[in-house]
Motif scaffolding. Structure first.
Motif, PDB file in Angstrom:
ATOM      1  N   SER A   1       0.724  -1.153  -0.238  1.00 19.36           N
ATOM      2  CA  SER A   1      -0.099   0.034  -0.011  1.00 19.36           C
ATOM      3  C   SER A   1       0.644   1.771   0.092  1.00 19.36           C
ATOM      4  O   SER A   1       0.234   1.885  -0.454  1.00 19.36           O
ATOM      5  CB  SER A   1      -1.193   0.002   1.315  1.00 19.36           C
ATOM      6  N   ASP A   2       2.305   1.076   0.388  1.00 19.04           N
ATOM      7  CA  ASP A   2       3.019   2.583   0.609  1.00 19.04           C
ATOM      8  C   ASP A   2       3.994   1.699   0.804  1.00 19.04           C
ATOM      9  O   ASP A   2       5.156   1.157   0.866  1.00 19.04           O
ATOM     10  CB  ASP A   2       2.743   2.967   2.093  1.00 19.04           C
ATOM     11  N   ILE A   3       4.919   2.359  -0.131  1.00 21.24           N
ATOM     12  CA  ILE A   3       6.046   2.130  -0.896  1.00 21.24           C
ATOM     13  C   ILE A   3       7.079   2.096   0.498  1.00 21.24           C
ATOM     14  O   ILE A   3       8.616   1.941   0.422  1.00 21.24           O
ATOM     15  CB  ILE A   3       6.582   2.149  -2.335  1.00 21.24           C
ATOM     16  N   ASP A   4       7.381   3.488   0.353  1.00 20.26           N
ATOM     17  CA  ASP A   4       8.014   4.050   1.307  1.00 20.26           C
ATOM     18  C   ASP A   4       8.383   3.518   2.261  1.00 20.26           C
ATOM     19  O   ASP A   4       9.540   3.098   3.801  1.00 20.26           O
ATOM     20  CB  ASP A   4       7.868   5.693   1.370  1.00 20.26           C
ATOM     21  N   ALA A   5       7.421   3.364   3.263  1.00 23.94           N
ATOM     22  CA  ALA A   5       6.454   2.557   4.442  1.00 23.94           C
ATOM     23  C   ALA A   5       7.337   1.211   4.383  1.00 23.94           C
ATOM     24  O   ALA A   5       8.077   0.699   5.546  1.00 23.94           O
ATOM     25  CB  ALA A   5       5.708   2.531   4.704  1.00 23.94           C
ATOM     26  N   SER A   6       6.822   0.497   3.478  1.00 23.57           N
ATOM     27  CA  SER A   6       6.873  -1.095   3.589  1.00 23.57           C
ATOM     28  C   SER A   6       8.806  -1.594   2.642  1.00 23.57           C
ATOM     29  O   SER A   6       9.458  -1.504   3.858  1.00 23.57           O
ATOM     30  CB  SER A   6       6.918  -1.826   1.929  1.00 23.57           C
ATOM     31  N   ARG A   7       9.254   0.573   2.534  1.00 25.37           N
ATOM     32  CA  ARG A   7      11.414  -0.017   1.936  1.00 25.37           C
ATOM     33  C   ARG A   7      11.365  -0.256   3.403  1.00 25.37           C
ATOM     34  O   ARG A   7      12.835  -0.276   4.020  1.00 25.37           O
ATOM     35  CB  ARG A   7      11.424   0.909   1.368  1.00 25.37           C
ATOM     36  N   SER A   8      10.910   1.332   3.940  1.00 25.09           N
ATOM     37  CA  SER A   8      11.830   1.238   5.665  1.00 25.09           C
ATOM     38  C   SER A   8      11.871   0.325   6.567  1.00 25.09           C
ATOM     39  O   SER A   8      12.669   0.216   7.208  1.00 25.09           O
ATOM     40  CB  SER A   8      10.877   2.477   6.018  1.00 25.09           C
ATOM     41  N   TRP A   9      10.269  -0.360   6.286  1.00 23.41           N
ATOM     42  CA  TRP A   9       9.675  -1.303   7.103  1.00 23.41           C
ATOM     43  C   TRP A   9      11.271  -2.460   7.167  1.00 23.41           C
ATOM     44  O   TRP A   9      11.920  -3.343   8.224  1.00 23.41           O
ATOM     45  CB  TRP A   9       8.669  -2.516   7.497  1.00 23.41           C
ATOM     46  N   TYR A  10      11.228  -2.797   5.597  1.00 19.33           N
ATOM     47  CA  TYR A  10      12.405  -4.058   5.233  1.00 19.33           C
ATOM     48  C   TYR A  10      13.730  -3.611   5.294  1.00 19.33           C
ATOM     49  O   TYR A  10      14.518  -4.407   6.159  1.00 19.33           O
ATOM     50  CB  TYR A  10      12.316  -4.324   3.658  1.00 19.33           C
TER      51      TYR A  10
ATOM     52  N   LEU B   1      13.806  -9.189  -2.997  1.00 18.99           N
ATOM     53  CA  LEU B   1      12.239  -8.879  -3.053  1.00 18.99           C
ATOM     54  C   LEU B   1      12.167  -7.169  -4.387  1.00 18.99           C
ATOM     55  O   LEU B   1      13.058  -6.211  -4.127  1.00 18.99           O
ATOM     56  CB  LEU B   1      11.450  -8.483  -1.799  1.00 18.99           C
ATOM     57  N   GLN B   2      11.093  -7.554  -4.308  1.00 21.89           N
ATOM     58  CA  GLN B   2      10.068  -6.210  -5.105  1.00 21.89           C
ATOM     59  C   GLN B   2       8.871  -6.093  -4.444  1.00 21.89           C
ATOM     60  O   GLN B   2       8.075  -6.629  -4.707  1.00 21.89           O
ATOM     61  CB  GLN B   2      10.164  -6.648  -6.822  1.00 21.89           C
ATOM     62  N   LEU B   3       8.925  -4.237  -3.960  1.00 19.07           N
ATOM     63  CA  LEU B   3       7.761  -4.477  -3.922  1.00 19.07           C
ATOM     64  C   LEU B   3       7.115  -3.189  -4.739  1.00 19.07           C
ATOM     65  O   LEU B   3       7.964  -2.414  -5.274  1.00 19.07           O
ATOM     66  CB  LEU B   3       8.329  -3.158  -2.915  1.00 19.07           C
ATOM     67  N   HIS B   4       5.861  -3.632  -5.518  1.00 21.68           N
ATOM     68  CA  HIS B   4       5.328  -2.643  -6.329  1.00 21.68           C
ATOM     69  C   HIS B   4       3.620  -2.132  -5.727  1.00 21.68           C
ATOM     70  O   HIS B   4       2.788  -3.185  -4.918  1.00 21.68           O
ATOM     71  CB  HIS B   4       4.652  -3.935  -6.892  1.00 21.68           C
ATOM     72  N   ARG B   5       3.624  -0.763  -5.630  1.00 22.68           N
ATOM     73  CA  ARG B   5       2.413  -0.359  -5.215  1.00 22.68           C
ATOM     74  C   ARG B   5       1.038  -0.623  -6.104  1.00 22.68           C
ATOM     75  O   ARG B   5       1.172  -1.575  -7.129  1.00 22.68           O
ATOM     76  CB  ARG B   5       2.562   1.340  -5.693  1.00 22.68           C
ATOM     77  N   LEU B   6       0.088  -1.249  -4.567  1.00 24.13           N
ATOM     78  CA  LEU B   6      -0.959  -2.421  -4.891  1.00 24.13           C
ATOM     79  C   LEU B   6      -1.850  -1.690  -6.963  1.00 24.13           C
ATOM     80  O   LEU B   6      -2.192  -2.212  -7.734  1.00 24.13           O
ATOM     81  CB  LEU B   6      -1.800  -1.924  -4.464  1.00 24.13           C
ATOM     82  N   ASP B   7      -1.771  -0.414  -6.229  1.00 26.02           N
ATOM     83  CA  ASP B   7      -3.116  -0.200  -7.308  1.00 26.02           C
ATOM     84  C   ASP B   7      -1.844   1.121  -8.848  1.00 26.02           C
ATOM     85  O   ASP B   7      -2.754   1.677  -9.673  1.00 26.02           O
ATOM     86  CB  ASP B   7      -3.968   1.283  -7.290  1.00 26.02           C
TER      87      ASP B   7
END
Length: 123
Positions: A10-19, A45-51
């Motif tokens: 849902s939020d790339i920045d938040a997920s990036r920071s968490w990982y 790992l790749q993160l992709h914003r849902l929308d």
């Protein structure tokens, strides 16, 4: 061949920071729609914003809980160091560090900000 899982977040920045804080991964791409997370210069790992739909359909259905039915499994060369980092980050712990007799290693199970189950395993 090796896997390069991509998860909808849902939020790339938040997920990036968490990982980054929780697992010690580093940014390999940057951006607010897509990210590649690296460990020892290898994408894990790749993160992709849902929308986001740059050149394809959305990778997940809006309204469906993220993380349902997915476990992201990471092998750590130094399990004690990894669990120290995890505990310092204070994530939601699903199962504390324990020995898994079936796999023959130790594991800790945690949740990321979008509800993905993250397992870190090591000897």
């Amino acid at each position: 061949m090796h896997p390069q899982p991509m998860i909808a977040v849902s939020d790339i920045d938040a997920s990036r920071s968490w990982y980054r804080v929780t697992l010690g991964l580093v940014s390999g791409h940057g951006g607010h729609d897509y990210e590649q997370l690296l460990f020892d210069a290898t994408m894990v790992l790749q993160l992709h914003r849902l929308d986001e739909t740059h050149h394809h359909e959305p990778i997940g259905a809006a309204g469906t809980p993220l993380g349902n039915g997915v476990a992201l499994w990471f092998a750590a060369a130094d399990f004690d160091q990894a669990t120290d980092r995890i505990r310092a980050a204070d994530p939601v712990v699903v199962t504390e560090a324990h020995h898994n007799p079936n796999a023959g290693h130790r594991e800790i199970w945690i949740r990321d900000p979008d509800g993905y189950l993250v397992v870190v395993a090591g000897t």
